[in-house]
Design an enzyme around this catalytic site. Structure first.
Site, PDB file in Angstrom:
ATOM      1  N   THR A  30       0.858  -1.199   0.000  1.00  0.00           N
ATOM      2  CA  THR A  30       0.000   0.000   0.000  1.00  0.00           C
ATOM      3  C   THR A  30       0.888   1.242   0.000  1.00  0.00           C
ATOM      4  OG1 THR A  30      -1.736  -1.148   1.209  1.00  0.00           O
ATOM      5  CG2 THR A  30      -1.770   1.238   1.348  1.00  0.00           C
ATOM      6  N   THR A  33       4.251   4.654  -3.567  1.00  0.00           N
ATOM      7  CA  THR A  33       5.247   3.936  -4.382  1.00  0.00           C
ATOM      8  C   THR A  33       4.610   2.682  -4.975  1.00  0.00           C
ATOM      9  OG1 THR A  33       6.841   4.707  -2.740  1.00  0.00           O
ATOM     10  CG2 THR A  33       7.661   3.173  -4.400  1.00  0.00           C
ATOM     11  N   GLY A  84       6.304  -0.761  -0.279  1.00  0.00           N
ATOM     12  CA  GLY A  84       7.166   0.361   0.068  1.00  0.00           C
ATOM     13  C   GLY A  84       7.479   0.368   1.555  1.00  0.00           C
ATOM     14  N   ALA A  85       8.051   1.466   2.036  1.00  0.00           N
ATOM     15  CA  ALA A  85       8.361   1.610   3.465  1.00  0.00           C
ATOM     16  C   ALA A  85       8.494   3.085   3.790  1.00  0.00           C
ATOM     17  CB  ALA A  85       9.663   0.884   3.807  1.00  0.00           C
ATOM     18  N   GLY A  97       3.686   1.551   7.800  1.00  0.00           N
ATOM     19  CA  GLY A  97       2.394   1.875   8.408  1.00  0.00           C
ATOM     20  C   GLY A  97       2.002   3.327   8.268  1.00  0.00           C
ATOM     21  N   GLY A  99       0.754   4.580   5.833  1.00  0.00           N
ATOM     22  CA  GLY A  99      -0.568   4.550   5.178  1.00  0.00           C
ATOM     23  C   GLY A  99      -1.610   3.816   5.999  1.00  0.00           C
ATOM     24  N   GLU A 105      -0.115  -5.718   5.847  1.00  0.00           N
ATOM     25  CA  GLU A 105       1.220  -5.742   5.237  1.00  0.00           C
ATOM     26  C   GLU A 105       2.120  -6.742   5.970  1.00  0.00           C
ATOM     27  OE1 GLU A 105       1.239  -1.164   3.547  1.00  0.00           O
ATOM     28  OE2 GLU A 105       2.211  -1.583   5.443  1.00  0.00           O
TER      29      GLU A 105
HETATM   30  C1  5RP Z   1       1.536   1.838   4.207  1.00  0.00           C
HETATM   31  C2  5RP Z   1       3.017   1.718   4.186  1.00  0.00           C
HETATM   32  C3  5RP Z   1       3.732   2.307   3.017  1.00  0.00           C
HETATM   33  O1  5RP Z   1       4.510   1.328   2.453  1.00  0.00           O
HETATM   34  C4  5RP Z   1       4.601   3.430   3.485  1.00  0.00           C
HETATM   35  O2  5RP Z   1       3.787   4.356   4.190  1.00  0.00           O
HETATM   36  C5  5RP Z   1       5.294   4.119   2.318  1.00  0.00           C
HETATM   37  O3  5RP Z   1       4.358   4.816   1.559  1.00  0.00           O
HETATM   38  P1  5RP Z   1       4.792   5.718   0.315  1.00  0.00           P
HETATM   39  O4  5RP Z   1       5.223   4.784  -0.765  1.00  0.00           O
HETATM   40  O5  5RP Z   1       3.527   6.477  -0.027  1.00  0.00           O
HETATM   41  O6  5RP Z   1       5.891   6.636   0.777  1.00  0.00           O
HETATM   42  O7  5RP Z   1       3.631   1.165   5.049  1.00  0.00           O
HETATM   43  O8  5RP Z   1       0.980   1.332   5.394  1.00  0.00           O
END
Ligand code: 5RP
Length: 220
Positions: A30, A33, A84-85, A97, A99, A105
């Protein structure tokens, strides 16, 4: 390159892992990315049997593009998970987390044989913890959990107007000193009322693809 371009670059690099297989069932994370990655999936559609999704948002996007979204319970093996992270250290230990999808996840990461993390270089840190650690909590436990986080040296902030896909709340814990990420992940897991914490250290990524500011991809 700007951050969106880097997200697209690293998403494109992850397609390599799909091209190695046929009839693939793939775990999908999620975030923005991953959204870039989902947008590219139609280019490798013939390699994919179905997807296991970590959030309602990713599920909607996958269904709109015509992919089958399978329940994890109906899948015997999950060879690959792409996500992603928010932070990643030199050992592929992560904070996730941002998101709010950390529970699904973490379940999918555990189920997958290979977890490929996709990030731009802004996510790479020498020590985890600058990004506040998300914790999913059962609503009745939130104040007790917040006090426990203060006792651990953190500053908990409830995430306003946010309910997870599981109907729970998120507490973002600022300023934790994360010297031993595996030990802290396990310690936090012991507290009743916590569904999941956003440390992905015991089961981190197998490989992280990092898009550097020049657009070059590093494999860590
Ligand atoms: C969602 C996540 C996402 O992987 C993390 O927040 C990175 O998001 P982005 O790609 O928008 O920077 O852990 O729960």
């Amino acid at each position: 390159m700007n951050q969106d371009q880097l997200k697209n670059k690293v998403a494109e690099a992850a397609l390599e892992y799909i091209n190695q297989k046929d009839d693939l069932i793939i775990g999908i994370g999620t975030g923005s990315t991953v959204n870039a990655f989902i947008e590219l999936l139609p280019t490798v559609r013939n390699k994919i049997r179905g997807c296991v999704s970590s959030s309602k948002t990713s599920t909607e996007k996958l269904l709109t593009l015509g992919f089958d979204v399978l329940e994890l319970n109906h899948v015997n093996e999950l060879p690959l998970y792409i996500d992603g992270a928010d932070e990643c250290d030199a050992h592929n230990r992560l904070i996730k987390g941002g998101g709010g999808a950390l529970t699904q996840e973490k379940i999918i990461a555990e189920a997958a044989s290979k977890f490929i993390c996709i990030v731009d270089e802004s996510k790479i840190v020498p020590l985890l913890g600058t990004f506040p650690l998300p914790i999913e909590v059962i609503p009745m436990a939130r104040s007790m959990v917040a006090r426990k986080m203060v006792a651990l040296g953190g500053q908990p902030i409830y995430r306003e107007n946010f309910i997870t896909d599981n109907g729970n709340m998120i507490i973002d814990v600022h300023n934790l000193k994360i010297i031993d990420p595996i030990a802290l992940e396990q310690k936090i897991n012991q507290i009743p009322g916590i569904v999941t914490n956003g440390l992905f250290a015991r089961r981190g990524a197998n490989t992280t693809l990092i898009a550097t500011s020049s657009g070059k991809i590093i494999k860590q």
